[in-house]
Design a protein around this motif. Structure first.
Motif, PDB file in Angstrom:
ATOM      1  N   ASN A   1      42.164   9.957  29.851  1.00 15.04           N
ATOM      2  CA  ASN A   1      41.350   9.027  30.639  1.00 15.04           C
ATOM      3  C   ASN A   1      42.087   7.764  31.040  1.00 15.04           C
ATOM      4  O   ASN A   1      41.817   7.208  32.112  1.00 15.04           O
ATOM      5  CB  ASN A   1      40.065   8.709  29.877  1.00 15.04           C
ATOM      6  CG  ASN A   1      39.130   9.899  29.848  1.00 15.04           C
ATOM      7  OD1 ASN A   1      38.540  10.272  30.849  1.00 15.04           O
ATOM      8  ND2 ASN A   1      39.007  10.528  28.683  1.00 15.04           N
TER       9      ASN A   1
ATOM     10  N   SER B   1      42.674   6.782  34.886  1.00 15.10           N
ATOM     11  CA  SER B   1      42.226   5.452  35.293  1.00 15.10           C
ATOM     12  C   SER B   1      43.355   4.650  35.928  1.00 15.10           C
ATOM     13  O   SER B   1      43.142   3.921  36.910  1.00 15.10           O
ATOM     14  CB  SER B   1      41.649   4.707  34.092  1.00 15.10           C
ATOM     15  OG  SER B   1      40.481   5.348  33.619  1.00 15.10           O
TER      16      SER B   1
ATOM     17  N   ARG C   1      31.857   9.406  37.130  1.00 15.03           N
ATOM     18  CA  ARG C   1      32.544   8.133  37.342  1.00 15.03           C
ATOM     19  C   ARG C   1      31.759   6.939  36.809  1.00 15.03           C
ATOM     20  O   ARG C   1      32.345   5.932  36.410  1.00 15.03           O
ATOM     21  CB  ARG C   1      32.817   7.949  38.835  1.00 15.03           C
ATOM     22  CG  ARG C   1      33.641   6.707  39.154  1.00 15.03           C
ATOM     23  CD  ARG C   1      33.886   6.543  40.639  1.00 15.03           C
ATOM     24  NE  ARG C   1      34.723   5.385  40.907  1.00 15.03           N
ATOM     25  CZ  ARG C   1      36.047   5.402  40.939  1.00 15.03           C
ATOM     26  NH1 ARG C   1      36.675   6.533  40.731  1.00 15.03           N
ATOM     27  NH2 ARG C   1      36.739   4.301  41.184  1.00 15.03           N
ATOM     28  N   ASN C   2      30.438   7.036  36.790  1.00 15.26           N
ATOM     29  CA  ASN C   2      29.616   5.889  36.412  1.00 15.26           C
ATOM     30  C   ASN C   2      29.184   5.887  34.947  1.00 15.26           C
ATOM     31  O   ASN C   2      28.395   5.046  34.535  1.00 15.26           O
ATOM     32  CB  ASN C   2      28.379   5.829  37.309  1.00 15.26           C
ATOM     33  CG  ASN C   2      28.739   5.569  38.763  1.00 15.26           C
ATOM     34  OD1 ASN C   2      29.576   4.725  39.044  1.00 15.26           O
ATOM     35  ND2 ASN C   2      28.127   6.304  39.674  1.00 15.26           N
TER      36      ASN C   2
ATOM     37  N   SER D   1      33.706   6.332  31.260  1.00 14.55           N
ATOM     38  CA  SER D   1      34.579   6.192  32.425  1.00 14.55           C
ATOM     39  C   SER D   1      34.834   4.727  32.752  1.00 14.55           C
ATOM     40  O   SER D   1      35.973   4.313  32.997  1.00 14.55           O
ATOM     41  CB  SER D   1      33.945   6.879  33.642  1.00 14.55           C
ATOM     42  OG  SER D   1      33.796   8.251  33.434  1.00 14.55           O
TER      43      SER D   1
ATOM     44  N   LEU E   1      36.447  10.283  34.443  1.00  9.88           N
ATOM     45  CA  LEU E   1      36.352   9.619  35.745  1.00  9.88           C
ATOM     46  C   LEU E   1      35.998  10.609  36.854  1.00  9.88           C
ATOM     47  O   LEU E   1      35.261  10.275  37.782  1.00  9.88           O
ATOM     48  CB  LEU E   1      37.676   8.929  36.056  1.00  9.88           C
ATOM     49  CG  LEU E   1      37.693   7.892  37.178  1.00  9.88           C
ATOM     50  CD1 LEU E   1      36.745   6.751  36.872  1.00  9.88           C
ATOM     51  CD2 LEU E   1      39.112   7.369  37.389  1.00  9.88           C
ATOM     52  N   ALA E   2      36.524  11.830  36.751  1.00  9.71           N
ATOM     53  CA  ALA E   2      36.220  12.861  37.747  1.00  9.71           C
ATOM     54  C   ALA E   2      34.921  13.597  37.430  1.00  9.71           C
ATOM     55  O   ALA E   2      34.293  14.167  38.315  1.00  9.71           O
ATOM     56  CB  ALA E   2      37.377  13.852  37.829  1.00  9.71           C
TER      57      ALA E   2
ATOM     58  N   ALA F   1      43.677   5.807  39.331  1.00  3.10           N
ATOM     59  CA  ALA F   1      42.623   5.257  40.181  1.00  3.10           C
ATOM     60  C   ALA F   1      42.994   3.868  40.694  1.00  3.10           C
ATOM     61  O   ALA F   1      42.490   3.431  41.736  1.00  3.10           O
ATOM     62  CB  ALA F   1      41.303   5.200  39.415  1.00  3.10           C
TER      63      ALA F   1
END
Length: 267
Positions: free
Chosen positions: A22, A26, A234-235, A239, A230-231, A29
């Motif tokens: 993660n 991240s 996402r919320n 994440s 995250l994939a 991202a």
């Protein structure tokens, strides 16, 4: 040069693999170029980013034993938007084979130098033990992130790991240091959690990340889908926590003079 970070703790079940997967996703991202290295024979990190470890004809084992060039082993992970150096059961044999080799502690470092210019961050998921694989990771790294639960047994293990880091820094890799202490499965309602957290801040100060990772069902579910949280969602709180951790690490890199090194450093 990329920042190379090992995720290490000899205690199992503290969230090393969850953090490796993660945090890598991240950082990606945030538009960072990321290589994730799975250095655990269990291959959970490999599976966690959607790569079937059973179908990997080559792995980090072949890199450490210098059977295959690292460029030919790295695979893309489109859903996580990162690259992966995968692992599987073959890696169990690596430690035995390396024991007789000269320069065995530096195999991973030399391999990563071949691809270093392609990445901003290299994240290494270490096995849950202080063995030759973990030593290879730390020799290759600039820093170590230590995920840990806020319980007293974890403090005892942290002392042993800290001593190992100091020994490797003294003997082989003088630039190695603790990058940060990451509190995982964090529950602020628990008085023991708060007490241990206070002890960590007393001894490690700013090295304890402000961000903590909560217990979160989405973090637990995501690996079964071969996705970082995250994939997957996402919320979710998990994440968002890892996104916040990546942001803290990136801000730290901009303000920490120890990370402001010329590209030739360590060469």
């Amino acid at each position: 040069m990329p920042r190379v970070i090992s995720i290490a703790n000899q205690k199992g079940g503290v969230g090393k693999t969850t953090t490796s997967v993660n945090l890598a996703a991240s950082l990606a991202a945030y538009k960072q170029r990321v290589l994730l290295v799975d250095l655990d024979p269990q291959g959970n990190t490999t599976m966690g980013v959607g790569i079937n470890k059973h179908k990997c004809k080559t792995s980090v084992y072949h890199v450490l034993t210098e059977k295959v060039a690292i460029e030919d082993v790295i695979v893309p992970c489109p859903k996580a938007k990162i690259h992966l150096l995968p692992s599987n059961d073959d890696l169990v044999a690596a430690e035995v084979e390396l024991m007789q080799e000269i320069g065995r502690e530096t195999r991973l470092r030399h391999a990563l130098k071949r691809v270093a210019s392609n990445y901003d961050y290299i994240i290494i998921d270490c096995p849950p033990s202080l063995n030759m694989l973990t030593v290879n990771a730390m020799v290759a790294s600039d820093g170590v992130i230590i995920p840990m639960q806020c319980e007293y047994y974890a403090l005892e293990g942290l002392s042993a790991l800290n001593n190992t880091i100091k020994q490797i820094a003294k003997l082989i890799n003088p630039s190695l240091r603790i990058e940060g202490i990451l509190r995982t499965m964090y529950d602020p309602r628990n008085s023991l959690t708060n007490a241990v957290s206070a002890q960590l801040r007393k001894y490690f100060g700013s090295r304890v990340y402000r961000v903590s990772i909560p217990r979160n069902i989405r973090l637990a579910e995501a690996p079964s889908h071969g996705l970082p949280a995250l994939a997957y969602d996402r919320n979710s709180k998990g994440s968002l926590a890892y996104l916040a951790l990546a942001g803290e690490i990136l801000r730290q890199a901009k303000t920490d003079p120890e990370q402001q090194q010329p590209e030739t450093a360590g060469q």
